[in-house]
Enzyme design. Structure first.
Site, mmCIF file in Angstrom:
data_model
loop_
_atom_site.group_PDB
_atom_site.id
_atom_site.type_symbol
_atom_site.label_atom_id
_atom_site.label_comp_id
_atom_site.label_asym_id
_atom_site.label_seq_id
_atom_site.Cartn_x
_atom_site.Cartn_y
_atom_site.Cartn_z
ATOM 1 N N ASN A 293 1.196 -1.459 -0.064
ATOM 2 C CA ASN A 293 -0.205 -0.112 0.195
ATOM 3 C C ASN A 293 1.106 1.058 0.128
ATOM 4 O O ASN A 293 1.587 1.380 0.835
ATOM 5 C CB ASN A 293 -0.982 -0.012 0.903
ATOM 6 C CG ASN A 293 -2.064 1.023 1.593
ATOM 7 O OD1 ASN A 293 -2.304 2.043 0.505
ATOM 8 N ND2 ASN A 293 -2.634 1.425 3.068
ATOM 9 N N LYS B 50 0.155 4.031 -0.299
ATOM 10 C CA LYS B 50 -0.390 5.755 0.292
ATOM 11 C C LYS B 50 -0.271 6.575 -0.215
ATOM 12 O O LYS B 50 -0.374 6.696 -1.600
ATOM 13 C CB LYS B 50 0.416 5.331 1.913
ATOM 14 C CG LYS B 50 -0.457 4.222 2.744
ATOM 15 C CD LYS B 50 -0.043 4.240 4.339
ATOM 16 C CE LYS B 50 0.177 3.053 5.209
ATOM 17 N NZ LYS B 50 -0.142 2.834 6.404
ATOM 18 N N HIS C 247 -9.374 1.586 4.811
ATOM 19 C CA HIS C 247 -8.310 1.975 5.586
ATOM 20 C C HIS C 247 -8.518 2.210 6.303
ATOM 21 O O HIS C 247 -9.312 2.965 7.123
ATOM 22 C CB HIS C 247 -7.004 2.077 4.974
ATOM 23 C CG HIS C 247 -5.799 1.633 5.031
ATOM 24 N ND1 HIS C 247 -4.984 2.522 6.385
ATOM 25 C CD2 HIS C 247 -4.449 1.056 5.129
ATOM 26 C CE1 HIS C 247 -4.848 2.471 6.473
ATOM 27 N NE2 HIS C 247 -3.811 0.468 6.034
ATOM 28 N N GLU D 77 -6.845 5.071 7.551
ATOM 29 C CA GLU D 77 -6.895 6.026 7.397
ATOM 30 C C GLU D 77 -7.956 7.044 7.010
ATOM 31 O O GLU D 77 -7.988 8.086 6.718
ATOM 32 C CB GLU D 77 -5.408 6.227 6.753
ATOM 33 C CG GLU D 77 -4.270 5.552 7.623
ATOM 34 C CD GLU D 77 -2.963 5.404 6.472
ATOM 35 O OE1 GLU D 77 -2.858 5.233 5.491
ATOM 36 O OE2 GLU D 77 -1.685 5.111 7.607
ATOM 37 N N GLU E 218 -5.587 -4.818 10.872
ATOM 38 C CA GLU E 218 -4.260 -3.662 10.436
ATOM 39 C C GLU E 218 -4.782 -2.853 11.797
ATOM 40 O O GLU E 218 -5.077 -1.904 12.030
ATOM 41 C CB GLU E 218 -4.357 -2.852 9.666
ATOM 42 C CG GLU E 218 -4.484 -3.690 8.255
ATOM 43 C CD GLU E 218 -3.334 -2.178 6.854
ATOM 44 O OE1 GLU E 218 -2.528 -2.211 7.340
ATOM 45 O OE2 GLU E 218 -4.217 -1.582 6.824
ATOM 46 N N GLY F 172 2.687 1.862 10.532
ATOM 47 C CA GLY F 172 3.482 2.918 10.402
ATOM 48 C C GLY F 172 4.452 3.256 12.181
ATOM 49 O O GLY F 172 5.078 4.196 12.143
ATOM 50 N N SER G 222 3.732 -2.152 10.201
ATOM 51 C CA SER G 222 4.809 -2.488 10.219
ATOM 52 C C SER G 222 5.983 -3.909 9.787
ATOM 53 O O SER G 222 6.758 -4.173 10.461
ATOM 54 C CB SER G 222 4.959 -2.251 11.968
ATOM 55 O OG SER G 222 5.233 -0.825 12.104
HETATM 56 P P1 13P Z 1 3.021 0.044 8.047
HETATM 57 O O1 13P Z 1 3.731 -1.260 7.365
HETATM 58 O O2 13P Z 1 4.292 1.056 7.529
HETATM 59 O O3 13P Z 1 3.383 0.004 9.146
HETATM 60 O O4 13P Z 1 2.238 0.063 6.845
HETATM 61 C C1 13P Z 1 0.207 -0.789 7.043
HETATM 62 C C2 13P Z 1 -0.577 -0.358 5.950
HETATM 63 O O5 13P Z 1 -1.230 0.859 6.998
HETATM 64 C C3 13P Z 1 -0.783 -0.203 5.063
HETATM 65 O O6 13P Z 1 -2.333 -0.511 4.847
#
Ligand code: 13P
Length: 249
Positions: free
Chosen positions: A14, A16, A100, A102, A171, A177, A213
């Site tokens: 992803n 982002k 997601h 976010e 997640e 992150g 992560s």
């Molecule tokens: P990270 O791997 O940067 O922690 O992000 C995970 C994520 O949100 C994937 O959609």
């Protein structure tokens, strides 16, 4: 115990909101220079909408699939700024993330809206990756299962045939992150719970990805768990070598 036999591993990046024409070109080149083994793992990247054409042109015919990070809950019409599932099909997307954290948190997406997005994706022939996960606060309060159940319920209310067409991604928000992945045991516990819910709905073979992560070092222990069928990778997906290490586990 369930096992992985019938479920092919899926490693999905992803990106982002991290991309540019130039950065994508070098990332895609690097990914294609040592492509994953398509027989043992499915690999895909979910990219920002404006770069779908670039990614389609680069990855067409390769072992790497592509998709988007969101989709409208409507099929077409006066929805300024939205992107329909059919539009994603125009760029040969196979995948789309829905719900997601976010987007749930920053854009107040309701559980019902996320399920409607999944339905739009399914109707257009895309596979929605249905994201769920609790916040740090909810985790500390011991509410993980209740939160995940509430997020999944509108999906579980759909017909079994629809539920069977999705991939679920667990997640935990506190692991995204932060460099602080859930332990394999913590993740397995929630994955087994999600599996039990899916089974009740007649969709026990849906793949369940872990995200938060994941990197080239911790992936193998996570993937050794019986109900972890792959990963949704954020930061590490922006580094071709690291991403391919995860895909090669
Ligand atoms: P990270 O791997 O940067 O922690 O992000 C995970 C994520 O949100 C994937 O959609």
């Amino acid at each position: 115990m369930t096992n992985h036999v019938a479920r092919k591993r899926l490693v999905m990046g992803n990106w982002k909101m991290n991309a540019s024409l130039e950065a994508n070109a070098s990332l895609l080149n690097a990914l294609l220079s040592s492509p994953p083994c398509a027989e043992s793992v499915e690999v895909a990247v979910c990219v920002p909408f404006p770069y779908l054409a670039q990614v389609q042109a680069a990855l067409f015919g390769s072992a790497i699939q592509w998709g988007a990070q969101d989709v409208s809950s409507e099929s077409q019409g006066a929805y300024t700024g939205e992107t329909s599932a059919q539009m994603l099909r125009d760029f040969a997307c196979e995948w789309v993330l829905v719900g997601h954290s976010e987007r749930r948190l920053r854009h107040a997406e309701s559980h019902e809206a996320v399920a409607l997005k999944a339905v739009q994706a399914l109707n257009a022939g895309l596979t929605p990756v249905f994201c769920v996960g609790e916040t740090d606060e909810q985790h500390e309060a011991g509410e993980t299962e209740a939160v995940v159940l509430a997020q999944l319920q509108p999906l579980l209310d759909l017909a079994a045939a629809s539920v069977s067409g999705v991939v679920v991604a667990y997640e935990p928000v506190w692991a995204i992150g932060t460099g602080k992945s859930a332990t394999p045991e913590q993740a397995q516990h929630v994955h087994a719970y999600i599996r039990s819910l899916l089974k009740q709905g007649g969709a026990g073979q849906v793949r369940i990805l872990y995200g938060g992560s994941v990197n080239g070092t911790n992936a193998s222990q996570l993937f050794a768990m019986p109900d972890i069928d792959g990963a949704l990778v954020g930061g590490a997906a922006l580094n071709a070598e690291e991403f391919l290490r995860i895909a090669a586990v």
